[in-house]
Design a protein around this motif. Structure first.
Motif, short mmCIF file in Angstrom:
data_model
loop_
_atom_site.label_atom_id
_atom_site.label_comp_id
_atom_site.label_asym_id
_atom_site.label_seq_id
_atom_site.Cartn_x
_atom_site.Cartn_y
_atom_site.Cartn_z
N TYR A 1 0.81 -1.22 0.00
CA TYR A 1 0.00 0.00 0.00
C TYR A 1 0.85 1.28 0.00
CZ TYR A 1 -3.27 3.60 1.30
OH TYR A 1 -3.98 4.77 1.31
N GLY B 1 -6.08 2.89 8.03
CA GLY B 1 -5.14 2.07 7.26
C GLY B 1 -3.79 1.93 7.93
N ASP C 1 -0.93 6.82 8.13
CA ASP C 1 -0.34 8.08 7.65
C ASP C 1 -0.91 9.33 8.31
OD1 ASP C 1 1.50 7.09 5.94
OD2 ASP C 1 0.63 7.92 4.11
N ILE C 2 -2.23 9.38 8.47
CA ILE C 2 -2.84 10.60 9.01
C ILE C 2 -2.58 10.67 10.53
CG2 ILE C 2 -5.04 11.84 9.34
CD1 ILE C 2 -3.99 11.61 6.38
N ASP D 1 -10.22 0.93 11.39
CA ASP D 1 -10.26 0.47 9.99
C ASP D 1 -10.98 -0.87 9.89
OD1 ASP D 1 -8.39 1.32 7.34
OD2 ASP D 1 -9.12 -0.74 7.34
N GLY E 1 -10.90 7.10 2.35
CA GLY E 1 -11.68 6.00 2.91
C GLY E 1 -13.15 6.06 2.54
C1 LIG Z 1 -7.00 3.91 0.53
S1 LIG Z 1 -6.91 3.34 2.20
C2 LIG Z 1 -6.57 4.83 3.08
C3 LIG Z 1 -5.67 4.62 4.27
C4 LIG Z 1 -5.20 5.90 4.97
N1 LIG Z 1 -6.32 6.67 5.48
C5 LIG Z 1 -4.37 6.75 4.06
O1 LIG Z 1 -4.80 7.86 3.74
O2 LIG Z 1 -3.30 6.32 3.66
C6 LIG Z 1 -8.60 3.06 2.53
C7 LIG Z 1 -8.86 2.36 3.84
O3 LIG Z 1 -10.26 2.37 4.09
C8 LIG Z 1 -10.57 1.19 4.79
N2 LIG Z 1 -12.03 0.97 4.72
C9 LIG Z 1 -12.75 0.67 3.63
N3 LIG Z 1 -14.05 0.57 3.94
C10 LIG Z 1 -14.16 0.85 5.26
C11 LIG Z 1 -15.24 0.91 6.18
N4 LIG Z 1 -16.48 0.68 5.78
N5 LIG Z 1 -14.98 1.21 7.46
C12 LIG Z 1 -13.71 1.46 7.88
N6 LIG Z 1 -12.64 1.41 7.06
C13 LIG Z 1 -12.86 1.12 5.76
C14 LIG Z 1 -9.75 0.13 4.07
O4 LIG Z 1 -9.62 -1.05 4.82
C15 LIG Z 1 -8.44 0.88 3.87
O5 LIG Z 1 -7.54 0.67 4.91
#
Ligand SMILES: C[S@@+](CC[C@H](N)C(=O)[O-])C[C@H]1O[C@@H](n2cnc3c(N)ncnc32)[C@H](O)[C@@H]1O
Length: 258
Positions: free
Chosen positions: A43, A80, A83-84, A102, A149
């Motif tokens: 990722y 995830g 990062d934030i 997450d 997200g």
């Molecule tokens: C693209 S990553 C973003 C991670 C981090 N916030 C970043 O900006 O690097 C999207 C994240 O959303 C999480 N996610 C997807 N659907 C979700 C849900 N319904 N509830 C909580 N987390 C969710 C995924 O598991 C994943 O870790």
């Protein structure tokens, strides 16, 4: 009262979009979990490759808007690999109370390893769950963040209502998400990049074309900037506004709980 406030579920209340495919609501959550199971290990490197490092600038901009302070109680949903949360911790210092939440255990595990490498393992609460049903009391957090997200969440309106519920009165909501490029020529170039180059990079580097095809499709299906403002307002947030970054490739939406 307006009907059909839940635009996530059209055309059939039990169905929703997974990229361009129509699937059942339950199936979408499972499919999204599968995507992030599959991409977790690559990722962070893929983020740099796909955005040319821009995601770091977008995230830094989000943090400047949040203005993290000591003792702030923050919830980073879809947090995830951290990062934030790590950026908030860096600015707010050790007294900040930060929960990383997450759907995907694999993403959180990669995040925990990164926190250990920073010497920060006991500095965060790591919780697995769905943004649509947050296991936190009402009026609990000063800041709610969701970065890249919200477009993955099956029922966006439910997640927005949950965000509002767990914020303290005066607490602030921030959503950093891929959005929509307005300028037609740029939009065409961006489409070309996302539907051809992105899946190709996914195939070569992460050996996973499908997940990156989903990424491009899910971005196109996400509400436009103004529509998201309306849905945040419907969820109970006030003073909602957005800033488009990089010509609208991403936007930061913010609102306050009254
Ligand atoms: C693209 S990553 C973003 C991670 C981090 N916030 C970043 O900006 O690097 C999207 C994240 O959303 C999480 N996610 C997807 N659907 C979700 C849900 N319904 N509830 C909580 N987390 C969710 C995924 O598991 C994943 O870790």
């Amino acid at each position: 009262m307006t009907q059909n406030t839940n635009k996530d579920t059209a055309p059939n209340p039990e169905s929703t979009q997974f990229g361009t495919k129509t699937v059942s609501a339950e199936e979408k959550t499972t499919l999204v979990r599968g995507v992030f199971d599959s991409v977790a290990d690559n990722y962070d490197i893929m983020n740099d490759l796909m955005s040319g490092g821009l995601h770091r600038l977008w995230k830094d901009r989000l943090i400047r808007m949040i203005r993290p302070k000591p003792r702030m109680k923050c919830l980073d949903v879809a947090g995830g690999t951290g990062d934030i949360a790590f950026r908030i911790r860096k600015k707010a210092g050790p007294s900040a109370d930060i929960t990383i939440f997450d759907l995907n255990q694999n993403m959180l595990s990669v995040g925990r390893d990164r926190a250990i490498d920073k010497g920060w393992i006991n500095k965060f609460d790591w919780i697995t769950g769905n943004a649509e049903t947050l296991p936190f009391p009402d009026n609990h957090f000063d800041v709610y963040t969701i970065a890249f997200g919200l477009r993955n969440v099956t029922h966006i309106d439910t997640a927005l209502k949950e965000a509002t519920r767990v914020l303290k009165p005066g607490g602030r909501f921030f959503c950093l998400e891929f959005s929509h490029v307005q300028q037609p020529i740029l939009a065409k170039a961006y489409d070309l990049y996302s539907f051809t180059a992105l899946p190709k990079i996914g195939e070569i580097v992460a050996k996973d074309r499908e997940s990156y095809q989903y990424l491009a499709e899910s971005i196109r299906k996400f509400p436009k900037q103004q529509e998201l403002i309306e849905r945040m307002t419907q969820a109970g947030l006030k003073n909602c506004s957005f800033s488009s970054l990089s010509a609208g490739i991403v936007a930061i939406h913010t609102g306050t709980k009254p």
